[in-house]
Scaffold this active site. Structure first.
Site, PDB file in Angstrom:
ATOM      1  N   GLU A  91      20.700 -42.505  17.802  1.00  0.00           N
ATOM      2  CA  GLU A  91      20.971 -41.241  17.682  1.00  0.00           C
ATOM      3  C   GLU A  91      20.248 -40.596  16.417  1.00  0.00           C
ATOM      4  O   GLU A  91      20.274 -41.446  15.319  1.00  0.00           O
ATOM      5  CB  GLU A  91      22.602 -40.988  17.657  1.00  0.00           C
ATOM      6  CG  GLU A  91      23.258 -41.124  18.577  1.00  0.00           C
ATOM      7  CD  GLU A  91      24.565 -41.111  18.784  1.00  0.00           C
ATOM      8  OE1 GLU A  91      25.337 -41.196  17.734  1.00  0.00           O
ATOM      9  OE2 GLU A  91      25.122 -40.852  19.825  1.00  0.00           O
ATOM     10  N   CYS A 104      18.655 -36.778   9.685  1.00  0.00           N
ATOM     11  CA  CYS A 104      19.245 -38.118   9.557  1.00  0.00           C
ATOM     12  C   CYS A 104      18.806 -39.011  10.568  1.00  0.00           C
ATOM     13  O   CYS A 104      19.272 -38.796  11.732  1.00  0.00           O
ATOM     14  CB  CYS A 104      21.056 -38.024   9.631  1.00  0.00           C
ATOM     15  SG  CYS A 104      21.651 -39.584   9.338  1.00  0.00           S
ATOM     16  N   CYS A 111      24.727 -52.057  13.966  1.00  0.00           N
ATOM     17  CA  CYS A 111      24.768 -52.628  12.569  1.00  0.00           C
ATOM     18  C   CYS A 111      25.673 -53.970  12.458  1.00  0.00           C
ATOM     19  O   CYS A 111      26.559 -54.062  13.015  1.00  0.00           O
ATOM     20  CB  CYS A 111      25.082 -51.528  11.683  1.00  0.00           C
ATOM     21  SG  CYS A 111      25.090 -51.780  10.076  1.00  0.00           S
ATOM     22  N   CYS A 115      31.371 -52.389   8.311  1.00  0.00           N
ATOM     23  CA  CYS A 115      32.063 -51.695   7.205  1.00  0.00           C
ATOM     24  C   CYS A 115      33.417 -51.503   8.158  1.00  0.00           C
ATOM     25  O   CYS A 115      33.126 -50.930   9.309  1.00  0.00           O
ATOM     26  CB  CYS A 115      31.607 -50.470   6.559  1.00  0.00           C
ATOM     27  SG  CYS A 115      29.999 -50.909   5.730  1.00  0.00           S
ATOM     28  N   CYS A 118      33.725 -47.923   9.792  1.00  0.00           N
ATOM     29  CA  CYS A 118      32.467 -47.268  10.278  1.00  0.00           C
ATOM     30  C   CYS A 118      32.508 -47.328  11.809  1.00  0.00           C
ATOM     31  O   CYS A 118      32.945 -48.397  12.286  1.00  0.00           O
ATOM     32  CB  CYS A 118      31.270 -47.788   9.775  1.00  0.00           C
ATOM     33  SG  CYS A 118      29.734 -47.401  10.854  1.00  0.00           S
ATOM     34  N   LEU A 218      29.365 -47.028  -2.113  1.00  0.00           N
ATOM     35  CA  LEU A 218      30.414 -47.563  -2.900  1.00  0.00           C
ATOM     36  C   LEU A 218      31.663 -48.043  -2.505  1.00  0.00           C
ATOM     37  O   LEU A 218      32.190 -48.996  -2.396  1.00  0.00           O
ATOM     38  CB  LEU A 218      30.432 -46.862  -4.398  1.00  0.00           C
ATOM     39  CG  LEU A 218      30.873 -47.669  -5.738  1.00  0.00           C
ATOM     40  CD1 LEU A 218      29.641 -48.875  -5.765  1.00  0.00           C
ATOM     41  CD2 LEU A 218      30.984 -46.944  -6.885  1.00  0.00           C
ATOM     42  N   CYS A 338      28.926 -38.761   8.933  1.00  0.00           N
ATOM     43  CA  CYS A 338      28.433 -39.911   8.391  1.00  0.00           C
ATOM     44  C   CYS A 338      29.572 -41.214   8.796  1.00  0.00           C
ATOM     45  O   CYS A 338      30.609 -40.885   8.987  1.00  0.00           O
ATOM     46  CB  CYS A 338      28.879 -40.065   6.570  1.00  0.00           C
ATOM     47  SG  CYS A 338      28.415 -41.398   6.023  1.00  0.00           S
TER      48      CYS A 338
HETATM   49  S1  SF4 Z   1      28.588 -47.519   6.988  1.00  0.00           S
HETATM   50 FE1  SF4 Z   1      28.333 -48.448   9.102  1.00  0.00          FE
HETATM   51  S2  SF4 Z   1      26.084 -48.128   9.654  1.00  0.00           S
HETATM   52 FE2  SF4 Z   1      26.423 -47.905   7.350  1.00  0.00          FE
HETATM   53  S3  SF4 Z   1      26.208 -50.003   6.765  1.00  0.00           S
HETATM   54 FE3  SF4 Z   1      28.260 -49.805   6.876  1.00  0.00          FE
HETATM   55  S4  SF4 Z   1      28.636 -50.504   9.186  1.00  0.00           S
HETATM   56 FE4  SF4 Z   1      26.387 -50.360   8.994  1.00  0.00          FE
END
Ligand code: SF4
Length: 360
Positions: A91, A104, A111, A115, A118, A218, A338
């Site tokens: 995307e 973006c 990924c 995180c 996310c 961060l 985000c």
């Molecule tokens: S916020 Fe999501 S896309 Fe970005 S580095 Fe962390 S896991 Fe990967």
């Protein structure tokens, strides 16, 4: 078959010479691809038919195919979903802003960073995007919204960790900043990293990586909370990360952005704001802090703080004279904000709009 968007300018010239053509063909091709944003070889009217046929048979021009798109009713941002050649999807988000337009871009399918807040990471990493796939997000989005709505800013904040796909991202940035190609201003390109220390150092030491802006996620000012939110912090500790960022040769006008996703009762308390201010300490001029209230998604383990809490956090940072800004993410109603982009998002919620309706 080679994709022409895979080449930086030097490589394009070398490839042209290898075909036995004169050097000026590289300039001609770059003008059609990057300046005029041609979508097919047939549009390249000053190339002979024979040459166009050769290009059709031996090269590729596009790396993405648009599957669908969705426009936010709240702020006009547009999320575009592309199919890659191997069937995976990524995307891109187009964000119209006052006086300029931003895109973006994604750099990976999925990924690996993991995180915990996310949405993108849920399926893990599938693969890196090629340079052509990254660059084509810009070109095809520009074609889609119309060449009159020039995209001047690029943020590498979509799906994926850009610095984990170092070589392809570097070449995409070379193409974006080369005046003979996309010719964007270095200052208007931002690479956002989760904080992979050795890759950040590498980027700053690499003289062939155009100097662009750096943003670092961060998300916490103490090691324990950061590790809870970003497991990468176990090996790339907060202390080492800040030592690295504090010692980077940052040019005037290129402040490092510290991204801080505010999550209710996790990292949004006044004491967290004071801790963040102390962490930045005397290096205030080196940083700008972006406060991003968390965008909950279906099944997310965290909640968004209320506005008062966000404002309080913001005020505390200002009391320390730290440049901090609240970013109420754009495109929330279409999950374009985000940390919300996802490998597959072909669900029913994507509405098919006509291209004309997007321009209104
Ligand atoms: S916020 Fe999501 S896309 Fe970005 S580095 Fe962390 S896991 Fe990967």
């Amino acid at each position: 078959m080679v994709n022409l968007k895979q080449f930086n300018y030097g490589e394009l010239e070398r490839w042209v010479r290898k075909q036995g053509w004169k050097k000026f063909r590289a300039k001609q091709l770059a003008r059609w691809i990057y300046n005029k944003k041609a979508g097919s070889y047939d549009e390249m009217t000053d190339l002979s038919k024979e040459l166009r046929n050769y290009l059709k048979e031996n090269t590729k021009l596009n790396a993405l195919e648009l599957i669908t798109y969705e426009k936010s009713k709240e702020d006009g941002s547009i999320k575009l979903l592309w199919r890659l050649e191997d069937g995976h999807t990524v995307e891109t988000v187009f964000i119209p802003e006052k006086g300029h337009n931003t895109i973006c871009v994604s750099t990976q399918v999925g990924c690996a960073v993991g995180c915990t807040f996310c949405f993108t990471t849920k399926d893990g990493l599938i693969r890196n995007l090629t340079t052509a796939e990254i660059v084509d997000q810009y070109i095809q989005t520009q074609r889609f919204v119309g060449l009159d709505r020039r995209i001047s800013n690029v943020v590498f904040m979509g799906m994926g960790e850009p610095l984990a796909n170092y070589d392809n991202v570097k070449k995409a940035v070379q193409i974006m900043t080369d005046d003979r190609m996309l010719g964007l201003s270095n200052r208007k390109i931002t690479i956002s990293s989760s904080g992979i220390i050795h890759q950040i150092k590498r980027m700053y030491e690499d003289s062939s990586f155009p100097q662009v802006r750096l943003a670092v996620s961060l998300n916490a000012a103490d090691q324990k909370t950061r590790t809870q939110l970003m497991p990468i912090s176990e090996t790339n500790t907060l202390e080492d990360l800040m030592d690295t960022l504090n010692s980077l040769p940052v040019k005037t006008g290129y402040r490092i952005m510290l991204e801080y996703v505010l999550i209710k009762d996790v990292n949004d308390r006044p004491e967290d704001a004071h801790r963040l201010a102390r962490l930045i300490g005397k290096n205030k001029k080196r940083y700008k802090v972006n406060l991003i209230p968390f965008n909950p998604y279906p099944g997310s383990p965290y909640e968004r703080p209320d506005e008062d809490r966000v404002n309080k956090f913001h005020q505390i940072l200002w009391q320390y004279n730290i440049g901090a800004f609240v970013r109420w993410s754009k495109g929330q109603d279409i999950s374009a904000a985000c940390g919300q982009l996802r490998k597959k998002d072909l669900g029913e919620k994507i509405s098919f709009l006509t291209k004309e309706s997007l321009k209104t």
